[in-house]
Design a protein around this motif. Structure first.
Motif, mmCIF file in Angstrom:
data_model
loop_
_atom_site.group_PDB
_atom_site.id
_atom_site.type_symbol
_atom_site.label_atom_id
_atom_site.label_comp_id
_atom_site.label_asym_id
_atom_site.label_seq_id
_atom_site.Cartn_x
_atom_site.Cartn_y
_atom_site.Cartn_z
ATOM 1 N N PHE A 91 -9.625 0.256 6.717
ATOM 2 C CA PHE A 91 -8.654 -0.012 5.560
ATOM 3 C C PHE A 91 -7.859 -0.178 5.423
ATOM 4 O O PHE A 91 -7.485 -1.038 4.522
ATOM 5 C CB PHE A 91 -9.371 0.958 4.637
ATOM 6 C CG PHE A 91 -11.070 1.014 4.748
ATOM 7 C CD1 PHE A 91 -11.667 0.430 4.497
ATOM 8 C CD2 PHE A 91 -11.857 2.800 4.110
ATOM 9 C CE1 PHE A 91 -13.381 0.339 4.458
ATOM 10 C CE2 PHE A 91 -13.328 2.057 3.256
ATOM 11 C CZ PHE A 91 -13.659 1.445 3.966
ATOM 12 N N LEU A 92 -7.059 0.757 6.088
ATOM 13 C CA LEU A 92 -6.079 0.877 6.473
ATOM 14 C C LEU A 92 -4.954 -0.832 7.482
ATOM 15 O O LEU A 92 -4.191 -1.770 7.069
ATOM 16 C CB LEU A 92 -4.832 1.589 7.479
ATOM 17 C CG LEU A 92 -3.306 1.653 7.960
ATOM 18 C CD1 LEU A 92 -2.467 1.812 6.355
ATOM 19 C CD2 LEU A 92 -3.374 2.503 8.331
ATOM 20 N N GLN A 93 -6.349 -0.759 8.088
ATOM 21 C CA GLN A 93 -5.691 -2.265 8.971
ATOM 22 C C GLN A 93 -6.410 -3.396 8.408
ATOM 23 O O GLN A 93 -5.503 -4.197 8.244
ATOM 24 C CB GLN A 93 -6.992 -1.516 10.340
ATOM 25 C CG GLN A 93 -6.845 -3.266 11.351
ATOM 26 C CD GLN A 93 -7.817 -3.408 12.197
ATOM 27 O OE1 GLN A 93 -9.196 -3.183 11.383
ATOM 28 N NE2 GLN A 93 -7.941 -3.440 13.487
ATOM 29 N N MET A 94 -7.383 -3.262 8.259
ATOM 30 C CA MET A 94 -8.285 -4.157 6.960
ATOM 31 C C MET A 94 -6.693 -4.630 6.081
ATOM 32 O O MET A 94 -6.485 -6.179 5.141
ATOM 33 C CB MET A 94 -9.188 -4.385 6.551
ATOM 34 C CG MET A 94 -10.076 -4.925 7.564
ATOM 35 S SD MET A 94 -10.059 -5.786 8.344
ATOM 36 C CE MET A 94 -10.544 -6.941 8.407
ATOM 37 N N GLY A 95 -6.856 -3.781 5.077
ATOM 38 C CA GLY A 95 -5.139 -4.134 4.128
ATOM 39 C C GLY A 95 -4.113 -5.007 4.349
ATOM 40 O O GLY A 95 -3.241 -5.699 3.619
ATOM 41 N N MET A 96 -3.465 -4.196 5.032
ATOM 42 C CA MET A 96 -2.447 -4.052 5.530
ATOM 43 C C MET A 96 -1.952 -5.440 6.955
ATOM 44 O O MET A 96 -1.865 -6.514 6.329
ATOM 45 C CB MET A 96 -1.993 -3.196 6.483
ATOM 46 C CG MET A 96 -1.366 -2.626 6.728
ATOM 47 S SD MET A 96 -0.092 -1.377 7.580
ATOM 48 C CE MET A 96 0.741 -2.098 7.609
ATOM 49 N N TYR A 97 -3.528 -5.899 7.251
ATOM 50 C CA TYR A 97 -3.916 -7.679 7.210
ATOM 51 C C TYR A 97 -3.724 -8.812 6.875
ATOM 52 O O TYR A 97 -3.186 -9.299 6.430
ATOM 53 C CB TYR A 97 -5.303 -7.338 8.678
ATOM 54 C CG TYR A 97 -5.123 -8.955 10.015
ATOM 55 C CD1 TYR A 97 -4.097 -9.262 10.716
ATOM 56 C CD2 TYR A 97 -6.574 -9.543 9.436
ATOM 57 C CE1 TYR A 97 -4.070 -10.323 11.127
ATOM 58 C CE2 TYR A 97 -6.402 -10.559 10.506
ATOM 59 C CZ TYR A 97 -5.275 -11.002 10.783
ATOM 60 O OH TYR A 97 -5.151 -12.407 11.873
ATOM 61 N N VAL A 98 -4.158 -8.293 5.401
ATOM 62 C CA VAL A 98 -4.425 -9.288 4.636
ATOM 63 C C VAL A 98 -3.303 -9.351 4.115
ATOM 64 O O VAL A 98 -2.639 -10.513 3.461
ATOM 65 C CB VAL A 98 -5.632 -8.733 3.512
ATOM 66 C CG1 VAL A 98 -5.213 -9.675 2.259
ATOM 67 C CG2 VAL A 98 -6.921 -8.728 3.544
ATOM 68 N N LEU A 99 -1.965 -8.212 3.376
ATOM 69 C CA LEU A 99 -1.085 -8.590 3.322
ATOM 70 C C LEU A 99 -0.345 -9.447 3.602
ATOM 71 O O LEU A 99 0.519 -9.788 3.918
ATOM 72 C CB LEU A 99 -0.336 -6.992 2.783
ATOM 73 C CG LEU A 99 -1.288 -6.553 1.512
ATOM 74 C CD1 LEU A 99 -0.537 -4.897 1.129
ATOM 75 C CD2 LEU A 99 -0.386 -7.103 0.240
ATOM 76 N N CYS A 100 0.139 -8.719 4.873
ATOM 77 C CA CYS A 100 0.905 -9.170 6.462
ATOM 78 C C CYS A 100 1.070 -10.834 6.304
ATOM 79 O O CYS A 100 1.978 -11.713 6.468
ATOM 80 C CB CYS A 100 1.074 -8.123 7.690
ATOM 81 S SG CYS A 100 2.022 -6.670 6.787
ATOM 82 N N THR A 101 -0.004 -10.946 6.118
ATOM 83 C CA THR A 101 -0.456 -12.428 6.472
ATOM 84 C C THR A 101 -0.356 -13.008 5.307
ATOM 85 O O THR A 101 -0.499 -14.707 5.872
ATOM 86 C CB THR A 101 -2.240 -12.784 7.401
ATOM 87 O OG1 THR A 101 -2.875 -12.097 6.003
ATOM 88 C CG2 THR A 101 -2.720 -12.723 8.893
ATOM 89 N N VAL A 102 0.242 -13.212 4.291
ATOM 90 C CA VAL A 102 0.681 -14.005 3.036
ATOM 91 C C VAL A 102 1.956 -13.817 3.476
ATOM 92 O O VAL A 102 2.500 -15.303 3.544
ATOM 93 C CB VAL A 102 0.665 -13.116 1.996
ATOM 94 C CG1 VAL A 102 1.533 -13.749 0.152
ATOM 95 C CG2 VAL A 102 -0.785 -12.307 1.336
ATOM 96 N N GLY A 103 2.922 -13.242 3.874
ATOM 97 C CA GLY A 103 4.137 -13.658 4.380
ATOM 98 C C GLY A 103 4.929 -13.698 5.568
ATOM 99 O O GLY A 103 5.894 -14.155 6.376
ATOM 100 N N LEU A 104 3.906 -13.313 6.712
ATOM 101 C CA LEU A 104 4.460 -13.168 8.248
ATOM 102 C C LEU A 104 3.623 -14.560 9.201
ATOM 103 O O LEU A 104 2.595 -14.772 8.295
ATOM 104 C CB LEU A 104 4.021 -11.896 8.549
ATOM 105 C CG LEU A 104 5.127 -10.261 8.165
ATOM 106 C CD1 LEU A 104 4.679 -9.223 8.269
ATOM 107 C CD2 LEU A 104 6.634 -10.808 8.195
ATOM 108 N N ARG A 105 4.501 -14.388 10.206
ATOM 109 C CA ARG A 105 4.053 -15.725 10.919
ATOM 110 C C ARG A 105 3.991 -15.168 12.223
ATOM 111 O O ARG A 105 4.709 -14.348 13.224
ATOM 112 C CB ARG A 105 4.507 -17.281 10.439
ATOM 113 C CG ARG A 105 4.646 -17.539 8.944
ATOM 114 C CD ARG A 105 3.584 -18.216 8.306
ATOM 115 N NE ARG A 105 4.299 -18.866 7.363
ATOM 116 C CZ ARG A 105 3.886 -17.905 6.554
ATOM 117 N NH1 ARG A 105 3.271 -16.493 6.316
ATOM 118 N NH2 ARG A 105 3.948 -18.995 4.813
#
Length: 223
Positions: free
Chosen positions: A74-88
């Motif tokens: 759940f940590l992995q998926m949550g961070m992935y969802v959030l980080c792909t908003v602003g990081l490229r």
């Protein structure tokens, strides 16, 4: 007009979810059974009484092993969802384009087919707009608490078997055991994210929505 989903069979409509849900149940049962055998072996080696399978399912050993994995996922998926908003990542199929906005960035507009929260607006819309990451955060915190409870309980069970005094929670948290269990799972999840983000720059899987088209240039970002 999009096709009605009812034209497809139940499995066709939900095949991806059902397939992985079945694998989850099978592997969870296998984990419980083998964990029960292993735990009883360790208990008997230390002179304790073997647990029944039902008792094992409520034990710290089972809780710790199960939620230790849940919380890292759940940590992995949550961070992935959030980080792909602003990081490229240039060239990755898992990244948004390097410039400009995409369909997922558009402001929600009320409409007859829009979800209730979009039609309602206000704070409900804000919550719904962030509901995926909030859900993963909640699941992560619950799983982290479940892992802590299981690991702490299992530790004290082992202390009792070795005729040592039981510890309180703060003392246990000051020791490396729980954090070692935690970080060994977290680092594997971060590695898997790095792998899918980077490898999709150069590698392909025809037919997968997680891959760019086979003939796409390496430096083409997004799908």
């Amino acid at each position: 007009m999009p096709d009605s989903p009812l034209k497809y069979s139940f499995f066709k409509r939900n095949g991806l979810t059902l397939f992985f849900l079945a694998l989850f149940i099978i592997t969870l049962v296998a984990q419980a059974f083998t964990g029960w055998k292993q735990n009883n072996q360790e208990i008997q080696e230390k002179g304790g009484q073997a647990l029944t399978f039902g008792a094992y399912l409520g034990s710290g050993h089972f809780f710790s092993a199960t939620f230790e994995n849940f919380q890292s996922e759940f940590l992995q998926m949550g961070m992935y969802v959030l980080c792909t908003v602003g990081l490229r990542q240039i060239g990755s199929a898992e990244s948004k384009s390097m410039e400009g906005e995409e369909e997922v960035d558009r402001e929600p507009k009320p409409g007859p087919d829009a979800p209730f929260a979009v039609r309602k607006g206000g704070w409900l819309l804000w919550v719904y707009s962030n509901s995926l990451s909030l859900c993963f955060l909640g699941l992560f915190l619950l799983s982290w608490a479940g892992h802590l409870y299981g690991s702490f309980t299992n530790h004290n069970d082992e202390q009792m078997l070795m005729h040592k005094p039981q510890e309180d929670l703060l003392t246990y948290l000051s020791e490396p055991e729980f954090w070692f269990e935690t970080f060994q799972n977290w680092q594997s999840e971060f590695l898997s994210i790095v792998s899918i983000v980077f490898l999709t720059i150069y590698l392909r899987q025809k037919g997968s929505p997680e891959s760019k088209p086979v003939d796409a240039p390496h430096m083409e970002t997004g799908k």
